[in-house]
Design a protein around this motif. Structure first.
Motif, short mmCIF file in Angstrom:
data_model
loop_
_atom_site.label_atom_id
_atom_site.label_comp_id
_atom_site.label_asym_id
_atom_site.label_seq_id
_atom_site.Cartn_x
_atom_site.Cartn_y
_atom_site.Cartn_z
N LYS A 192 -73.17 13.16 54.92
CA LYS A 192 -74.25 12.93 55.88
C LYS A 192 -75.41 12.16 55.23
N CYS A 252 -62.89 18.81 56.65
CA CYS A 252 -64.23 19.28 56.28
C CYS A 252 -64.23 20.70 55.72
N GLN A 271 -69.75 17.77 52.44
CA GLN A 271 -70.22 17.38 53.77
C GLN A 271 -71.70 16.97 53.79
N TYR A 278 -64.00 13.45 54.81
CA TYR A 278 -64.71 13.57 56.08
C TYR A 278 -63.88 14.36 57.11
N TYR A 317 -63.43 20.54 52.05
CA TYR A 317 -64.42 19.83 51.24
C TYR A 317 -65.82 20.10 51.77
N ILE A 318 -66.10 21.36 51.96
CA ILE A 318 -67.39 21.78 52.53
C ILE A 318 -68.56 21.39 51.62
#
Length: 588
Positions: free
Chosen positions: A99, A88, A95, A85, A91-92
């Protein structure tokens, strides 16, 4: 088990990792940052990390990490999610999933520290740092003098054009530059910036680069690679290079990236990349003569110039943004252009701002303004930033050395401008005035007589470069022309650091292409042994190329006729400047 969108975050995080195990295994690509933080916070020990690192494949490493953190308990599993988290950018891919499961850190977790050691994030940080270092200063005349970019940069008139070159208005601020405003071809990827010599194309790119380095540019791009097109002419026809080496060798290499994660990220997310290519008209190669296959795979090696063309045409890193500059008159195919910008120079308001930035003393501001108002021709020349810079710097420098110095009040020509700049350069080697109260009387002829030796040597160097179609000169070529280490700080030349990546000795270039053209003309005029045909050849070559053509770009997007057989004259605006200065120097 609940569906992902229904997961209550008060459930055990262990179960979340179990339910989404395969998704995490497929999307978690970088493990280094996860391992580093789990180790620092005590959720893993050194032996655990070694077990993961001994695992051969990336997916198996992720599986092993998940097994370990689930064995460590609830807090370790939540901290694992907290790392994804927080970091970001690295670790796109995860994401949207975070969410989807409505993840938000608990109060206890929000207070825990996460250090971003991801190779991609570290490279972005280093890229911004080096970009800031390289673009924060404007090299002034004399290699020892620099001015902060923010202290002198002034906007110019930037007109937006349609596909048919009709005006679409003007760029109001640089936040509009990379945006969709005035885009006439959404499929194109090139923002094409045109303008006459000295109008400020290079300094505009430097400003964009500097804004990006400070995160002040309106863009989502996290990579910015800058190139000067003239560097592509220094490679031999047989040289090949990979896209990876082209990007990193001439910008900077990633540190601690054994798995090549940075380059893989660039390939997967080209929309996160901005390129600037400065001076497309300065490429001195006939692309039709390269005889190399088109480069369409990022894994293949090719001639650097072909890699450039493949990038511009979207064959490589399609979706990345490219800003390309060239001098007025160089046409490229509209199918690759996203929007056009033509630089028009200083408006009266811009010129006033530039005067205020250049002169801190109100007396000098008023003196310069009065003289510009009295000479419309000089004021017109000063609408071009380069010529304005020469006039203003000359005024300041000569005013400090002599009892009085005023801007010329007669009809001044471009030749006069560059003679004035040469006088400033040569006067730097003169003895300084003994005190501020006892300045010398200006005598331009004495300055030129005293400095004729170095001036003639610089002129010879400039002419030799023009004759072989090169804007770059080596230390050996400088020495062969009779120049010494003491001559280099005068200001005619400046070092070019970006070419050192090839492992060659230090290279230099003239302060501006127009200065090299002026000196080349000067060399022909003062050489009493020069044959008439050595002068007339420049006129001949320019008249031979009256017809405009699509410059080099046709090589990858359409058929094109071959340019002149001699690649020296692949582009000829610098030759036209030589002819202009030949006429001007002859009058003097």
């Amino acid at each position: 088990m609940c569906q992902p969108t229904e997961i209550n975050m008060h459930q055990m995080y262990v179960n979340i990792l179990t339910y989404h195990r395969e998704l995490l295994v497929s999307r978690l690509r970088s493990v280094q940052c996860v391992l580093d933080n789990l180790l620092v916070c005590g959720f893993l020990c050194e032996e655990d990390v070694e077990i993961v690192q001994r695992t051969v494949t990336k997916t198996d490493q992720v599986r092993k990490i998940l097994e370990l953190v689930q064995c460590k308990g609830e807090e370790a599993c939540e901290y694992f999610l907290f790392i994804l988290y927080t970091v970001c950018d690295a670790y796109i891919d995860l994401q949207p999933w975070l969410k989807e499961i409505n993840y938000s850190p608990s109060n206890d977790m929000s207070g825990m520290k996460v250090v971003n050691t991801d190779p991609i994030s570290r490279y972005c940080k280093r890229l911004r740092h080096e970009m800031s270092r390289d673009t924060s200063f404007i090299m002034s005349y004399g290699q020892q003098e620099e001015t902060r970019l923010e202290d002198l940069y002034t906007d110019t008139l930037m007109e937006l054009l349609s596909d048919s070159n009709e005006s679409l208005g003007f760029v109001e601020n640089l936040d509009q530059f990379l945006g969709d405003h005035a885009t006439f071809n959404p499929e194109g990827e090139v923002i094409y910036v045109m303008g006459d010599a000295g109008v400020g194309k290079s300094i505009l790119l430097q400003k964009l680069q500097n804004l990006w380095s400070k995160k002040e540019l309106q863009t989502d791009a996290i990579f910015f690679f800058k190139f000067r097109c003239r560097m592509f002419s220094i490679f031999k026809d047989t040289e090949k290079i990979s896209l990876r080496d082209l990007l990193f060798k001439y910008n900077c290499y990633p540190d601690h990236d054994p798995d090549n994660e940075v380059f893989d990220y660039i390939l997967r997310f080209p929309e996160k990349v901005i390129f600037t290519f400065d001076g497309y008209d300065e490429i001195q190669e006939d692309l039709d003569q390269l005889n190399v296959p088109e480069v369409v795979s990022p894994e293949d090696s090719g001639h650097p110039l072909q890699l450039l063309i493949s990038l511009l045409c979207g064959k490589l890193l399609k979706g990345s943004q490219k800003v390309l500059t060239a001098r007025t008159g160089i046409e490229i195919q509209s199918r690759v252009i996203r929007k056009k910008v033509v630089l028009r120079g200083f408006s009266p308001t811009h010129l006033k701002t530039y005067i205020d930035l250049h002169f801190k003393e109100q007396e000098h501001r008023e003196l310069v303004s009065v003289q510009l108002d009295a000479s419309p021709h000089l004021c017109g020349l000063c609408s071009t930033p380069l010529f304005c810079w020469i006039v203003f710097k000359s005024f300041r420098h000569l005013h400090t050395m002599h009892d009085s110095f005023h801007l010329p009040d007669t009809c001044i020509t471009l030749t006069d401008i560059f003679l004035l700049l040469s006088e400033v350069f040569l006067s730097r080697s003169a003895s300084p005035a003994p005190s501020l109260l006892k300045k010398t009387t200006r005598c331009a002829s004495d300055t030129f007589k005293a400095g004729l030796g170095p001036l003639a040597a610089f002129a010879k160097l400039a002419l030799q470069g023009m004759e072989r179609g090169s804007f770059i000169c080596s230390q050996e070529e400088i020495t062969a022309c009779g120049l010494t280490e003491e001559d280099l700080p005068l200001g005619f030349l400046r070092p070019v650091n970006e070419y050192d990546a090839r492992g060659s000795s230090a290279n230099f270039e003239f302060l501006h292409m127009t200065l090299q053209s002026f000196l080349a003309a000067f060399a022909l005029v003062v050489d009493e042994q020069a044959a008439a045909n050595s002068i007339l050849k420049f006129f001949t070559e320019c008249s031979r190329q009256r017809d405009p053509s699509c410059h080099s770009f046709d090589f990858c997007i359409s058929s094109s006729s071959k340019p002149s057989e001699n690649k020296l004259f692949a582009t000829n605006e610098h030759l036209q400047f030589i002819n202009l200065f030949l006429c001007g120097c002859s009058d003097h």
